[in-house]
Design a protein around this motif. Structure first.
Motif, PDB file in Angstrom:
ATOM      1  N   GLU A 162       0.827  -1.209   0.000  1.00 60.54           N
ATOM      2  CA  GLU A 162       0.000   0.000   0.000  1.00 60.54           C
ATOM      3  C   GLU A 162       0.866   1.266   0.000  1.00 60.54           C
ATOM      4  N   ILE A 163       1.947   1.228   0.779  1.00 61.42           N
ATOM      5  CA  ILE A 163       2.838   2.393   0.832  1.00 61.42           C
ATOM      6  C   ILE A 163       3.516   2.608  -0.522  1.00 61.42           C
ATOM      7  N   ALA A 164       3.985   1.520  -1.144  1.00 58.80           N
ATOM      8  CA  ALA A 164       4.610   1.639  -2.469  1.00 58.80           C
ATOM      9  C   ALA A 164       3.602   2.177  -3.483  1.00 58.80           C
ATOM     10  N   ARG A 165       2.383   1.670  -3.416  1.00 53.97           N
ATOM     11  CA  ARG A 165       1.335   2.099  -4.340  1.00 53.97           C
ATOM     12  C   ARG A 165       1.040   3.594  -4.170  1.00 53.97           C
ATOM     13  N   ARG A 166       0.955   4.027  -2.915  1.00 54.62           N
ATOM     14  CA  ARG A 166       0.672   5.437  -2.637  1.00 54.62           C
ATOM     15  C   ARG A 166       1.835   6.325  -3.101  1.00 54.62           C
ATOM     16  N   PHE A 167       3.053   5.868  -2.842  1.00 53.37           N
ATOM     17  CA  PHE A 167       4.224   6.648  -3.263  1.00 53.37           C
ATOM     18  C   PHE A 167       4.227   6.829  -4.785  1.00 53.37           C
ATOM     19  N   ASN A 168       4.008   5.729  -5.517  1.00 52.04           N
ATOM     20  CA  ASN A 168       4.016   5.808  -6.973  1.00 52.04           C
ATOM     21  C   ASN A 168       2.882   6.689  -7.489  1.00 52.04           C
ATOM     22  N   HIS A 169       1.735   6.627  -6.799  1.00 50.48           N
ATOM     23  CA  HIS A 169       0.589   7.440  -7.220  1.00 50.48           C
ATOM     24  C   HIS A 169       0.895   8.926  -7.051  1.00 50.48           C
ATOM     25  N   ILE A 170       1.531   9.273  -5.933  1.00 49.27           N
ATOM     26  CA  ILE A 170       1.797  10.694  -5.649  1.00 49.27           C
ATOM     27  C   ILE A 170       2.966  11.220  -6.469  1.00 49.27           C
ATOM     28  N   TYR A 171       4.034  10.435  -6.552  1.00 45.19           N
ATOM     29  CA  TYR A 171       5.273  10.953  -7.134  1.00 45.19           C
ATOM     30  C   TYR A 171       5.616  10.384  -8.510  1.00 45.19           C
ATOM     31  N   GLY A 172       4.881   9.364  -8.958  1.00 44.55           N
ATOM     32  CA  GLY A 172       5.201   8.762 -10.255  1.00 44.55           C
ATOM     33  C   GLY A 172       4.737   9.591 -11.434  1.00 44.55           C
ATOM     34  N   ARG A 173       3.792  10.530 -11.165  1.00 45.81           N
ATOM     35  CA  ARG A 173       3.306  11.368 -12.262  1.00 45.81           C
ATOM     36  C   ARG A 173       4.218  12.579 -12.422  1.00 45.81           C
ATOM     37  N   GLU A 174       5.423  12.337 -12.895  1.00 44.26           N
ATOM     38  CA  GLU A 174       6.402  13.399 -13.083  1.00 44.26           C
ATOM     39  C   GLU A 174       5.905  14.394 -14.127  1.00 44.26           C
ATOM     40  N   PRO A 175       6.347  15.630 -14.105  1.00 44.46           N
ATOM     41  CA  PRO A 175       5.943  16.613 -15.118  1.00 44.46           C
ATOM     42  C   PRO A 175       6.233  16.099 -16.519  1.00 44.46           C
ATOM     43  N   HIS A 381      24.653  -0.931   0.497  1.00 46.14           N
ATOM     44  CA  HIS A 381      24.697   0.531   0.421  1.00 46.14           C
ATOM     45  C   HIS A 381      24.598   1.008  -1.027  1.00 46.14           C
ATOM     46  N   ARG A 382      25.285   0.330  -1.935  1.00 51.77           N
ATOM     47  CA  ARG A 382      25.232   0.719  -3.346  1.00 51.77           C
ATOM     48  C   ARG A 382      23.808   0.595  -3.896  1.00 51.77           C
ATOM     49  N   LEU A 383      23.151  -0.510  -3.577  1.00 52.93           N
ATOM     50  CA  LEU A 383      21.782  -0.708  -4.053  1.00 52.93           C
ATOM     51  C   LEU A 383      20.842   0.317  -3.444  1.00 52.93           C
ATOM     52  N   ALA A 384      21.018   0.595  -2.140  1.00 48.58           N
ATOM     53  CA  ALA A 384      20.155   1.562  -1.456  1.00 48.58           C
ATOM     54  C   ALA A 384      20.332   2.958  -2.039  1.00 48.58           C
ATOM     55  N   CYS A 385      21.570   3.307  -2.392  1.00 55.42           N
ATOM     56  CA  CYS A 385      21.828   4.636  -2.959  1.00 55.42           C
ATOM     57  C   CYS A 385      21.131   4.804  -4.306  1.00 55.42           C
ATOM     58  N   GLU A 386      21.080   3.742  -5.092  1.00 50.24           N
ATOM     59  CA  GLU A 386      20.389   3.818  -6.381  1.00 50.24           C
ATOM     60  C   GLU A 386      18.915   4.145  -6.178  1.00 50.24           C
ATOM     61  N   THR A 387      18.295   3.474  -5.218  1.00 52.07           N
ATOM     62  CA  THR A 387      16.880   3.723  -4.949  1.00 52.07           C
ATOM     63  C   THR A 387      16.669   5.136  -4.430  1.00 52.07           C
ATOM     64  N   MET A 388      17.513   5.554  -3.482  1.00 52.76           N
ATOM     65  CA  MET A 388      17.321   6.868  -2.872  1.00 52.76           C
ATOM     66  C   MET A 388      17.542   8.001  -3.870  1.00 52.76           C
ATOM     67  N   ARG A 389      18.385   7.789  -4.851  1.00 49.60           N
ATOM     68  CA  ARG A 389      18.563   8.805  -5.894  1.00 49.60           C
ATOM     69  C   ARG A 389      17.232   9.043  -6.603  1.00 49.60           C
ATOM     70  N   ASP A 390      16.548   7.960  -6.947  1.00 48.56           N
ATOM     71  CA  ASP A 390      15.264   8.091  -7.644  1.00 48.56           C
ATOM     72  C   ASP A 390      14.181   8.643  -6.725  1.00 48.56           C
ATOM     73  N   VAL A 391      14.206   8.228  -5.449  1.00 48.90           N
ATOM     74  CA  VAL A 391      13.212   8.713  -4.488  1.00 48.90           C
ATOM     75  C   VAL A 391      13.375  10.209  -4.274  1.00 48.90           C
ATOM     76  N   ARG A 392      14.618  10.657  -4.079  1.00 49.78           N
ATOM     77  CA  ARG A 392      14.858  12.084  -3.857  1.00 49.78           C
ATOM     78  C   ARG A 392      14.439  12.903  -5.077  1.00 49.78           C
ATOM     79  N   ASP A 393      14.765  12.411  -6.274  1.00 50.72           N
ATOM     80  CA  ASP A 393      14.370  13.126  -7.474  1.00 50.72           C
ATOM     81  C   ASP A 393      12.859  13.244  -7.556  1.00 50.72           C
ATOM     82  N   ALA A 394      12.163  12.137  -7.262  1.00 47.91           N
ATOM     83  CA  ALA A 394      10.703  12.136  -7.352  1.00 47.91           C
ATOM     84  C   ALA A 394      10.077  13.090  -6.356  1.00 47.91           C
ATOM     85  N   MET A 395      10.717  13.245  -5.189  1.00 51.77           N
ATOM     86  CA  MET A 395      10.154  14.096  -4.127  1.00 51.77           C
ATOM     87  C   MET A 395      10.692  15.525  -4.167  1.00 51.77           C
TER      88      MET A 395
END
Length: 400
Positions: A162-175, A381-395
Motif C-alpha cells: 500500500e505504501i509503495a502504491r501510494r508513493f508511486n501514485h503521488i510521485y510517479g506522475r512526473e511533469p 549501500h550501493r543498491l540503497a543509494c540507487e533507490t534513494m537517488r530516484d526517491v529524492r528526485d521524485a520528491m
C-alpha cells in the motif's frame, strides 16, 4: 522491470534455535541458489521493543550471523549485512513517513497484540508505532519484489504494498509524464512500439489480462531503452505513473512446525529451545528430559503419538520406517519413551555436525565474519543509494 530480488531479516536476539532453522534458514539456503538474496540483521528493529536493553545487541548480532553461516547461508551467493550500517534505511523511513496515514500504522494486527503481550513495558513510543513503516522501507529500499513469509504474515506485507502504491501514485506522475512515455515508445522502434500500443489499448479498453502480460514481457526483453523509460512504460501501460518503488509480492513458504521442549512454541524466553549449535551431550540431555504422552505413566502403558511433543520431532528427523516403528511401539507399549527419543537425538546430532564444522573457523577468527558483513554492507549501500537517488528526485530533493 526490476530484477528478481528476495529480502529477509531477523532481529538480533542472540544464538538461534531449531525453530529458526526449520522456519526460515532452510528456506534461505534454498532461495540463495535460485534468486538474488539479501539477508540482514534488523538491529534498529531490536530497539523498538528493547530500547532499554542494548548491552547485548552487538554480541547477539555476531552470534546470529555465525548461525546463518553455520546453517549454510553462503556469502558468495547472498548479501549479508547489518541494517544500521546502511543509513539510507532511516532516510527512506523518514520520507515514507511523510505520506503514510497514521491510521495505517495503528491498524497493523500486531500493534495492539504486542502492546497487550508486553504490557509490562512502556511501548507508547514513536519507534514502536513506526515499526511496520521501517519494515516497509527495509524492503522498498532494495526494490525487493519477493519477501518470504508464512500465510499468517501476508497481511503485514500488504502495508508495504500500500505504501509503495501510494508513493508511486503521488510521485510517479512526473511533469510531462505522458510526453516522456510517448517518446519512450518511439525509442522502442516502429514494430515493437506499435505492438506495445496495441497491447496497452486492449488492456485499458477491454481489460485483457493476456495483453497486459504480453506487454510486460515485451518491455522486459527490450535492450534499447533505458531503465527510466522502462519504468515509465510499465506505469503508462496500466494508466498509472512511473513505477519508482515496485510492490513486493509474498513468497509463501511452508514453515515446519517444531514445538519447544515442553510442547509449546519454541522460544528462548520460555527456555525450551535447542540451539542451532548445541553440543551432542546437551542435545541428548534435553531430548531425554522432554515430556511425552501423559497417559504413559508406566512403561507398560500404551500411548498416543499425536499427544506427544517428541512425535513432532520424529516427523522432521526420522524416516518412514522409524516413524512407523515409533507409532506402533508407542501404541502397543513395546518400546519405552527413552527408546523412542533416541532416533530424534541421533537425527538432530547428525544435522548439527556440519553446522558445528562450518561455524568453527568464524569462532576461531571473528574477523572473517566482520569482513563478510562489511562486504555485504557495501553492496547493500550501493543498491540503497540507487533507490534513494530516484526517491529524492521524485520528491523534489534531487538538488544538483
Amino acid at each position: 522491470m526490476f530484477p528478481d530480488r528476495v529480502l529477509s531479516g531477523m532481529r538480533p536476539t542472540g544464538a538461534l534455535h531449531l525453530g529458526h532453522h526449520h522456519g526460515a534458514l532452510k528456506n534461505w539456503v534454498r532461495l540463495q541458489n535460485e534468486v538474488e538474496c539479501l539477508f540482514f540483521v534488523a538491529d534498529w528493529h531490536a530497539l523498538t521493543t528493547s530500547y532499554d536493553e542494548v548491552s547485548r545487541i552487538e554480541k547477539n548480532t555476531w552470534d546470529m550471523v555465525i548461525d546463518w553461516l553455520a546453517a549454510g547461508v553462503d556469502p558468495a551467493q547472498a548479501t549479508l549485512f547489518i541494517q544500521s550500517r546502511v543509513p539510507e534505511h532511516a532516510e527512506l523511513t523518514l520520507l515514507l513517513g511523510m505520506i503514510t496515514p497514521l491510521g495505517w500504522l495503528e491498524r497493523v494486527p500486531t500493534y495492539k497484540d504486542q502492546i497487550e503481550k508486553l504490557s509490562q513495558k512502556d511501548l507508547g513510543m514513536y519507534g514502536f508505532l513506526g515499526y511496520p513503516l521501517m519494515q516497509a522501507a527495509d524492503i522498498l529500499i532494495y526494490r525487493a519484489n519477493r519477501v518470504p513469509v508464512g500465510e499468517d504474515q501476508v497481511s503485514h506485507l500488504e502495508l508495504t504494498r500500500e505504501i509503495a502504491r501510494r508513493f508511486n501514485h503521488i510521485y510517479g506522475r512526473e511533469p510531462g509524464f505522458e510526453e516522456k512515455a510517448e517518446a519512450a515508445i518511439r525509442r522502442m522502434g516502429t514494430k515493437k512500439g506499435r505492438l506495445y500500443e496495441e497491447f496497452r489499448t486492449r488492456y485499458l479498453q477491454e481489460g485483457d489480462e493476456a495483453a497486459l502480460e504480453s506487454a510486460r514481457a515485451l518491455l522486459a526483453e527490450m535492450q534499447n531503452i533505458s531503465l527510466g523509460d522502462r519504468e515509465r512504460l510499465f506505469g503508462y501501460l496500466e494508466g498509472k505513473g512511473k513505477v519508482i518503488l515496485p510492490e513486493p509480492q509474498p513468497l509463501l513458504t511452508e514453515c515446519a512446525r517444531l514445538p519447544g521442549l515442553d510442547g509449546t512454541k519454541m522460544s528462548k524466553s520460555l527456555g525450551n529451545t535447542i540451539a542451532l549449535r548445541e553440543t551432542p551431550d546437551n542435545i541428548s540431555k534435553k531430548i531425554r528430559a522432554m515430556p511425552t504422552d501423559p497417559a504413559r505413566i508406566r512403561r507398560t502403558d500404551p500411548g498416543e503419538p499425536d499427544r506427544c511433543p517428541v512425535w513432532q520431532f520424529h516427523q522432521l528427523y526420522s524416516d518412514d520406517n522409524t516413524r512407523q516403528w515409533a507409532q506402533q511401539g508407542c501404541r502397543n507399549a513395546s518400546i519405552g519413551c527413552l527408546d523412542c527419543k533416541q532416533p530424534v537425538i541421533d537425527g538432530i546430532v547428525a544435522e548439527q555436525a556440519p553446522m558445528l564444522e562450518r561455524a568453527q573457523p568464524y569462532l576461531d577468527d571473528p574477523a572473517l565474519v566482520r569482513n563478510i558483513v562489511e562486504d555485504g554492507c557495501e553492496r547493500a549501500h550501493r543498491l540503497a543509494c540507487e533507490t534513494m537517488r530516484d526517491v529524492r528526485d521524485a520528491m523534489g530533493l534531487g538538488y544538483s
